[in-house]
Write a protein that holds these residues in place. Structure first.
Motif, PDB file in Angstrom:
ATOM      1  N   TYR A 155       0.836  -1.099  -0.183  1.00 33.48           N
ATOM      2  CA  TYR A 155       0.058  -0.063  -0.021  1.00 33.48           C
ATOM      3  C   TYR A 155       0.853   1.281  -0.048  1.00 33.48           C
ATOM      4  N   SER A 156       2.160   1.118  -0.564  1.00 28.47           N
ATOM      5  CA  SER A 156       3.107   2.348  -0.474  1.00 28.47           C
ATOM      6  C   SER A 156       2.463   3.386  -1.256  1.00 28.47           C
ATOM      7  N   ILE A 157       1.499   3.334  -2.265  1.00 26.89           N
ATOM      8  CA  ILE A 157       1.192   4.434  -2.937  1.00 26.89           C
ATOM      9  C   ILE A 157       0.280   5.405  -1.942  1.00 26.89           C
ATOM     10  N   TYR A 158      -0.077   4.959  -0.851  1.00 25.14           N
ATOM     11  CA  TYR A 158      -0.751   5.776   0.027  1.00 25.14           C
ATOM     12  C   TYR A 158      -0.061   6.243   1.226  1.00 25.14           C
ATOM     13  N   PRO A 159      -0.019   7.757   1.578  1.00 22.06           N
ATOM     14  CA  PRO A 159       0.751   7.980   2.797  1.00 22.06           C
ATOM     15  C   PRO A 159       0.003   7.583   3.988  1.00 22.06           C
ATOM     16  N   ASP A 160       0.954   7.856   5.122  1.00 23.14           N
ATOM     17  CA  ASP A 160       0.370   7.290   6.481  1.00 23.14           C
ATOM     18  C   ASP A 160      -0.846   7.916   6.828  1.00 23.14           C
ATOM     19  N   ILE A 161      -1.071   9.052   6.462  1.00 26.19           N
ATOM     20  CA  ILE A 161      -2.214   9.915   6.750  1.00 26.19           C
ATOM     21  C   ILE A 161      -3.660   9.378   6.359  1.00 26.19           C
ATOM     22  N   LEU A 162      -3.465   8.612   5.027  1.00 28.29           N
ATOM     23  CA  LEU A 162      -4.323   7.743   4.456  1.00 28.29           C
ATOM     24  C   LEU A 162      -4.404   6.478   4.922  1.00 28.29           C
ATOM     25  N   TYR A 163      -3.243   5.616   5.009  1.00 17.85           N
ATOM     26  CA  TYR A 163      -2.962   4.253   5.328  1.00 17.85           C
ATOM     27  C   TYR A 163      -3.135   3.856   6.693  1.00 17.85           C
ATOM     28  N   ASN A 164      -2.868   4.702   7.917  1.00 15.53           N
ATOM     29  CA  ASN A 164      -3.115   4.138   9.129  1.00 15.53           C
ATOM     30  C   ASN A 164      -4.576   4.238   9.425  1.00 15.53           C
ATOM     31  N   PRO A 165      -5.484   5.169   9.028  1.00 15.84           N
ATOM     32  CA  PRO A 165      -6.848   4.996   9.622  1.00 15.84           C
ATOM     33  C   PRO A 165      -7.582   3.697   8.837  1.00 15.84           C
ATOM     34  N   GLY A 166      -7.062   3.450   7.729  1.00 11.99           N
ATOM     35  CA  GLY A 166      -7.680   2.535   7.003  1.00 11.99           C
ATOM     36  C   GLY A 166      -7.190   1.016   7.579  1.00 11.99           C
ATOM     37  N   ARG A 167      -5.961   0.983   7.992  1.00 10.34           N
ATOM     38  CA  ARG A 167      -5.271  -0.171   8.578  1.00 10.34           C
ATOM     39  C   ARG A 167      -5.973  -0.308   9.960  1.00 10.34           C
ATOM     40  N   LYS A 168      -6.176   0.773  10.726  1.00  8.13           N
ATOM     41  CA  LYS A 168      -6.882   0.542  12.233  1.00  8.13           C
ATOM     42  C   LYS A 168      -8.019  -0.145  11.853  1.00  8.13           C
ATOM     43  N   LYS A 169      -8.966   0.293  11.024  1.00 12.96           N
ATOM     44  CA  LYS A 169     -10.356  -0.146  10.568  1.00 12.96           C
ATOM     45  C   LYS A 169     -10.235  -1.471  10.584  1.00 12.96           C
ATOM     46  N   VAL A 170      -9.150  -2.159   9.779  1.00 13.23           N
ATOM     47  CA  VAL A 170      -9.001  -3.416   9.743  1.00 13.23           C
ATOM     48  C   VAL A 170      -8.835  -4.278  10.817  1.00 13.23           C
ATOM     49  N   LEU A 171      -7.751  -3.818  11.546  1.00  9.38           N
ATOM     50  CA  LEU A 171      -7.245  -4.476  12.855  1.00  9.38           C
ATOM     51  C   LEU A 171      -8.607  -4.536  13.821  1.00  9.38           C
ATOM     52  N   LYS A 172      -9.283  -3.217  13.959  1.00  8.46           N
ATOM     53  CA  LYS A 172     -10.414  -3.281  14.874  1.00  8.46           C
ATOM     54  C   LYS A 172     -11.501  -4.301  14.466  1.00  8.46           C
TER      55      LYS A 172
END
Length: 205
Positions: A155-172
């Motif tokens: 997912y390197s095309i996405y900066p942390d500001i976009l990636y992290n919220p999406g990843r948190k959603k998956v983990l939760k």
């Protein structure tokens, strides 16, 4: 038995055309070796195969499991929301060429599409398959960290500001499930460590 040999062996149950199986494998190898794949690659398939072989006695349709294994991430793009559906289309086309019976092709479809949601199914083969797909979550902390880094690279095309919220959603999403693993076989091995790994990654994001 390695992944290629396992796939070819199952192909030869339905066709005497050795070249067809070899050609299908070449295409599978090409797709899973794309440079953009850091986790959803041949290593992921090999790990899944090992997990599934360890519970083979519990599996009703081993041939369908093998076909679903090699095709479940055949199409993989981080910008697409229908990878599983596209992968199932490719699987159906190629299994028809192998003369696999329609009812088996339908089961392979179900196995592939089940990896989109990982919800419990009435078919235990589906539950074992999706549990094997998630088995990386319950590995050692070191291997889990490597996995999470590989996913981040995909997912390197996405900066942390976009990636992290999406990843948190998956983990939760996984942590809020009553159980992550749907079968006793995989739950006993991986449920507790998977929850620890997910919680640790969530804290670090």
């Amino acid at each position: 038995m390695n992944l290629r040999d396992t796939f070819i062996r199952e192909c030869l149950q339905f066709t005497h055309d050795h070249d067809l199986g070899d050609n299908l494998w070449t295409d599978i190898y090409k797709h899973y070796s794309e440079r953009s794949r850091h986790y959803h690659n041949l290593d992921h398939l090999t790990n899944m195969l090992g997990q599934l072989e360890s519970c083979r006695a519990l599996i009703g349709h081993w041939d369908c499991i093998v076909f679903a294994l090699v095709y479940h991430d055949f199409v993989y793009s981080v910008t697409s929301k229908d990878n599983e559906e596209k992968s199932a289309v490719e699987s159906r086309k190629n299994l028809k060429a192998l003369n696999v019976p329609p009812e088996k092709i339908d089961l392979v479809d179900n196995l592939i599409l089940a990896t989109k949601t990982h919800v419990p199914d009435t078919n235990n083969d589906v539950n074992l398959f999706t549990d094997a797909d998630l088995s990386i979550l319950g590995t050692t902390g070191e291997l889990y960290k490597k996995y999470s880094q590989q996913v981040r690279k995909e997912y390197s095309i996405y900066p942390d500001i976009l990636y992290n919220p999406g990843r948190k959603k998956v983990l939760k999403h996984f942590l809020e499930m009553p159980v992550i693993f749907k079968t006793d076989f995989f739950r006993d091995k991986f449920e507790a460590p998977a929850r620890r790994n997910l919680e640790n990654e969530l804290r670090e994001l």
